[in-house]
Design a protein around this motif. Sequence first.
Motif, short mmCIF file in Angstrom:
data_model
loop_
_atom_site.label_atom_id
_atom_site.label_comp_id
_atom_site.label_asym_id
_atom_site.label_seq_id
_atom_site.Cartn_x
_atom_site.Cartn_y
_atom_site.Cartn_z
N LEU A 61 17.97 14.38 -16.63
CA LEU A 61 18.38 15.56 -15.87
C LEU A 61 18.95 15.09 -14.54
CD1 LEU A 61 15.15 17.65 -16.54
CD2 LEU A 61 17.42 18.10 -17.50
N VAL A 62 20.09 15.65 -14.15
CA VAL A 62 20.70 15.34 -12.86
C VAL A 62 20.55 16.59 -12.00
CG1 VAL A 62 22.82 14.69 -11.67
CG2 VAL A 62 22.34 13.78 -13.96
N VAL A 63 19.73 16.48 -10.93
CA VAL A 63 19.43 17.63 -10.08
C VAL A 63 19.93 17.35 -8.67
CG1 VAL A 63 17.59 19.07 -9.11
CG2 VAL A 63 17.41 18.20 -11.46
N PHE A 64 20.68 18.32 -8.13
CA PHE A 64 21.16 18.22 -6.75
C PHE A 64 20.84 19.55 -6.08
CE2 PHE A 64 24.26 18.69 -3.36
CZ PHE A 64 24.10 17.49 -2.72
N SER A 65 19.98 19.65 -5.21
CA SER A 65 19.18 18.67 -4.52
C SER A 65 17.72 18.93 -4.80
CB SER A 65 19.54 18.74 -3.04
OG SER A 65 18.56 19.24 -2.21
N THR A 66 16.83 18.01 -4.44
CA THR A 66 15.41 18.18 -4.73
C THR A 66 14.65 18.80 -3.56
OG1 THR A 66 14.99 15.90 -4.07
CG2 THR A 66 15.35 16.32 -6.43
N GLY A 67 15.35 19.23 -2.54
CA GLY A 67 14.76 19.95 -1.42
C GLY A 67 15.67 21.10 -1.02
N THR A 77 20.48 27.86 -3.50
CA THR A 77 20.66 27.31 -4.85
C THR A 77 20.56 25.79 -4.89
OG1 THR A 77 23.06 27.15 -4.58
CG2 THR A 77 22.20 29.22 -5.48
N PHE A 78 20.33 25.28 -6.10
CA PHE A 78 20.52 23.87 -6.42
C PHE A 78 21.15 23.83 -7.81
CE2 PHE A 78 16.19 24.73 -7.89
CZ PHE A 78 16.12 24.09 -9.11
N THR A 79 21.66 22.66 -8.20
CA THR A 79 22.35 22.57 -9.49
C THR A 79 21.71 21.54 -10.41
OG1 THR A 79 23.96 20.96 -8.66
CG2 THR A 79 24.56 23.31 -8.52
N VAL A 120 28.83 19.73 -16.53
CA VAL A 120 29.20 20.82 -15.61
C VAL A 120 27.90 21.34 -14.99
CG1 VAL A 120 30.23 23.10 -15.43
CG2 VAL A 120 31.19 21.42 -17.03
N ALA A 121 27.81 21.23 -13.67
CA ALA A 121 26.58 21.65 -12.97
C ALA A 121 26.35 23.14 -13.16
CB ALA A 121 26.68 21.31 -11.49
N GLN A 122 25.11 23.49 -13.54
CA GLN A 122 24.71 24.89 -13.65
C GLN A 122 23.77 25.21 -12.49
OE1 GLN A 122 23.70 26.41 -17.56
NE2 GLN A 122 24.69 24.64 -18.54
N THR A 123 23.86 26.43 -12.02
CA THR A 123 23.17 26.82 -10.79
C THR A 123 21.81 27.46 -11.05
OG1 THR A 123 25.30 27.17 -9.71
CG2 THR A 123 23.39 28.23 -8.69
N VAL A 124 20.83 27.05 -10.25
CA VAL A 124 19.51 27.67 -10.23
C VAL A 124 19.37 28.32 -8.85
CG1 VAL A 124 17.02 27.29 -10.32
CG2 VAL A 124 18.56 25.94 -11.78
N THR A 125 18.95 29.59 -8.84
CA THR A 125 18.80 30.32 -7.58
C THR A 125 17.33 30.53 -7.27
OG1 THR A 125 20.88 31.47 -8.01
CG2 THR A 125 19.43 32.43 -6.33
N LEU A 126 16.93 30.14 -6.06
CA LEU A 126 15.58 30.39 -5.56
C LEU A 126 15.65 31.53 -4.56
CD1 LEU A 126 14.21 26.77 -4.89
CD2 LEU A 126 14.11 28.14 -6.99
N VAL A 153 11.56 20.02 -7.65
CA VAL A 153 12.34 20.49 -6.51
C VAL A 153 11.37 21.23 -5.59
CG1 VAL A 153 14.19 22.05 -5.76
CG2 VAL A 153 14.45 20.71 -7.87
N THR A 154 11.40 20.89 -4.30
CA THR A 154 10.56 21.59 -3.33
C THR A 154 11.39 22.65 -2.62
OG1 THR A 154 9.19 19.64 -2.98
CG2 THR A 154 9.11 21.34 -1.28
N GLY A 155 10.93 23.89 -2.75
CA GLY A 155 11.56 25.00 -2.04
C GLY A 155 10.75 25.31 -0.81
#
Length: 176
Positions: A61-67, A77-79, A120-126, A153-155
């Motif tokens: 998994l490629v996550v941007f960003s973890t904070g 958001t992060f992707t 293709v980066a997909q968006t996660v919304t906090l 990921v730390t929110g």
Amino acid sequence: SIQIIIPTGFTFGVVTVTSVQDIIDENDETVLADIIGVTNGTESGVQQATTTITDDDVQALVVFSTGVSVTEGATNTFTVSLAFQPAGDVTVAVSRVSGDTDLTVSGGGSLTFTSANWNVAQTVTLAAAEDVDTSNGAAVFDVTSGGLTTVSVTGTEADNDVQSLVVSSTAVSVTE
């Protein structure tokens, strides 16, 4: 199809199989080499050789960003994407695993990656809910998919409440 020339006096020939590096995370593949015809000699029995091409692509998994900082009452958001093209669909889940319940996943809790959109980066919304305290909360969200290493990921909730002092005046009467 290739030709193997076996010199006089020898009973074997050598074939080199070279695999091509790719970016597809797939199962290992088997190659079967079979002699289908002999010229100026005789074939003794079935002549086959089997080799395995071991896939060296390790999916991740490629996550941007973890904070991620989220202002109270707002979203951020992060992707997420994959490191390699998958052989089949990959479903990724994002959920809060600990911390402040004011922080939630409001979009992108389930993502599907295919061989067409894996990079293709997909968006996660906090989202951070409004509250009455003046504390910055935090929560940990895990990005998971079966067989892959979990990414956390730390929110952090950026609180927008202001501590204030409320003063009320009361008339006091003193007699002499």
